[in-house]
Design a protein around this motif. Structure first.
Motif, PDB file in Angstrom:
ATOM      1  N   ARG A 122      -4.794   5.375  -4.961  1.00 47.82           N
ATOM      2  CA  ARG A 122      -4.013   4.326  -4.322  1.00 47.82           C
ATOM      3  C   ARG A 122      -2.574   4.812  -4.217  1.00 47.82           C
ATOM      4  NH1 ARG A 122      -3.218   0.208  -6.943  1.00 47.82           N
ATOM      5  NH2 ARG A 122      -3.313  -1.385  -5.335  1.00 47.82           N
ATOM      6  N   VAL A 123      -1.997   4.684  -3.004  1.00 43.70           N
ATOM      7  CA  VAL A 123      -0.697   5.268  -2.715  1.00 43.70           C
ATOM      8  C   VAL A 123       0.318   4.192  -2.353  1.00 43.70           C
ATOM      9  CG1 VAL A 123       0.602   6.831  -1.204  1.00 43.70           C
ATOM     10  CG2 VAL A 123      -1.719   7.432  -1.936  1.00 43.70           C
ATOM     11  N   LEU A 124       1.512   4.306  -2.947  1.00 44.37           N
ATOM     12  CA  LEU A 124       2.662   3.521  -2.526  1.00 44.37           C
ATOM     13  C   LEU A 124       3.553   4.426  -1.697  1.00 44.37           C
ATOM     14  CD1 LEU A 124       4.626   1.066  -2.625  1.00 44.37           C
ATOM     15  CD2 LEU A 124       5.613   2.116  -4.688  1.00 44.37           C
ATOM     16  N   GLU A 125       3.817   4.031  -0.463  1.00 44.75           N
ATOM     17  CA  GLU A 125       4.741   4.787   0.377  1.00 44.75           C
ATOM     18  C   GLU A 125       6.050   4.010   0.482  1.00 44.75           C
ATOM     19  OE1 GLU A 125       4.399   7.198   4.429  1.00 44.75           O
ATOM     20  OE2 GLU A 125       4.262   5.039   4.760  1.00 44.75           O
ATOM     21  N   VAL A 126       7.160   4.692   0.250  1.00 43.31           N
ATOM     22  CA  VAL A 126       8.486   4.081   0.350  1.00 43.31           C
ATOM     23  C   VAL A 126       9.143   4.579   1.637  1.00 43.31           C
ATOM     24  CG1 VAL A 126      10.757   3.856  -0.721  1.00 43.31           C
ATOM     25  CG2 VAL A 126       8.695   3.928  -2.151  1.00 43.31           C
ATOM     26  N   GLY A 127       9.248   3.695   2.623  1.00 41.09           N
ATOM     27  CA  GLY A 127       9.816   4.055   3.922  1.00 41.09           C
ATOM     28  C   GLY A 127       8.714   4.231   4.954  1.00 41.09           C
TER      29      GLY A 127
END
Length: 380
Positions: A122-127
């Protein structure tokens, strides 16, 4: 696999998705083939410089072949200026500060390769930006595994339209990505598409132990470094993996107000050209000993060095005379930044002028610490 719409159809003699594949790591080639960049690029953009060629304006309606060539070139495409307060155009792009873009494909590939997500991660992308990297991650992991946070509501809306057209529906959030998105934590990977001067501990808190955080880190000047951290639970530890340059996260932009108060004049002990000609390892010692201070000139071989502390307002400029001799120093504010810069340089020399690759970073609840060779060997 994503298919091209009629608008995105291309002739066999025109550049297209396959032209990007040679630019990216082998593990990501099929993903890049499956997610055409053109779905995520506006009709009018500023194409960044390539080699000795200058940047140029391109409009799809006026010259579709040139637009497509720019989209499938290895260049960054500027998509917003002045945080969207000014409409992007061939005239305004010359004066407005860049605030959003589609990053050059090879650089996107380098960061995704450092991220190295496993199936099921599971990935959190910032921007979110244009939405292209969210789509690439969605293609690799499934859209349900991707959460992308964008501070600009209009940018997020346009990205949602792009993603919908391309057939992807990751979880899109409007908010300050520096706070992460705790509602979706923990994450196995955190992928950051804007530069930061300070790595937020929120990212560490929201990353599963053993997980990875990848970000452009620019602690000293505009140019920065590819940073890869591994979370351990109460901290994250990692090293630098070469240089890069990204737009700064909006809440961490340093600002450059005019110096206030009376100026102080003095002579420098150190030649500014010694500083500007030093290796990039110097930046890490400066980051450790002058935290938060912005430095202009390191690595440029110029005859001057400028320093600014956005918190205190302190300012210093050291300029080498044309014919040599002691440099002239002008300072404002509560601290003597040039003296601190000289001390940082001499500390770097005292360490043996170590190269950038020998440095690393630890981020915990107290902030960040720069270390040399091993995490216990802090640069103080």
């Amino acid at each position: 696999m994503t298919t091209l719409t009629e608008k995105g159809a291309r002739m066999t003699d025109q550049p297209g998705p396959g032209d990007l594949v040679v630019l990216v790591p082998a593990a990501w080639k099929e993903v890049f083939r499956s997610v055409p960049r053109e779905f995520f690029i506006p009709d009018s953009v500023q194409a960044g410089p390539m080699g000795d060629e200058p940047s140029y304006w391109v409009d799809r309606t006026e010259d579709p072949d040139r637009w497509r060539a720019a989209v499938y070139a290895d260049t960054t495409l500027l998509t917003q200026i002045a945080d969207g307060t000014v409409e992007l155009s061939e005239d305004t792009v010359r004066t407005g500060a860049p605030s959003s873009s589609s990053t050059a494909p090879s650089l996107v590939g380098e960061f995704l390769d450092l991220l190295d997500p496993y199936p099921g991660d599971r990935v959190l992308e910032v921007g979110t930006g244009t939405g292209w990297t969210a789509a690439l991650l969605s293609e690799r992991l499934g859209a349900d595994s991707v959460t992308s946070v964008e501070v600009d509501e209009q940018v997020s809306k346009v990205a949602a339209d792009h993603l919908e057209a391309a057939g992807y529906r990751p979880n899109l959030v409007v908010g300050d990505g520096l706070a992460g998105f705790p509602q979706g934590a923990p994450y196995d990977r955190v992928h950051v598409t804007c530069a930061v001067r300070e790595v937020p501990f929120a990212w560490v808190e929201q990353t599963r132990p053993g997980g990875v955080i990848v970000a452009p880190w620019s602690p000293v000047q505009v140019r920065g470094h590819k940073l890869r951290l591994r979370a351990t639970g109460d901290q994250a530890i990692g090293r630098l993996h070469g240089g890069t340059a990204f737009m700064m996260a909006r809440s961490q932009r340093p600002g450059y107000p005019s110096p206030q108060g009376e100026s102080r004049e003095s002579e420098a002990r150190l030649d500014p050209m010694v500083v500007t000609s030093a290796g990039p390892g110097l930046e890490m010692v400066v980051a450790a000993l002058l935290p938060g201070v912005v430095v202009n000139g390191i690595g440029e071989g110029d005859d001057r060095v400028g320093l600014h502390d956005p918190v205190t307002g302190a300012y210093a400029l050291a300029v080498r005379p044309e014919n040599g001799g002691a440099a002239e120093v002008t300072e404002y504010g509560p601290s003597d930044l040039w003296s601190e810069m000289e001390a940082a340089y001499l500390a770097w020399v005292g360490l043996g002028e170590p190269e950038l690759e020998r440095f690393g970073l630890t981020v915990d609840a107290e902030g960040r610490q720069v270390w040399l060779d091993q995490p216990h060997n802090l640069v103080r």
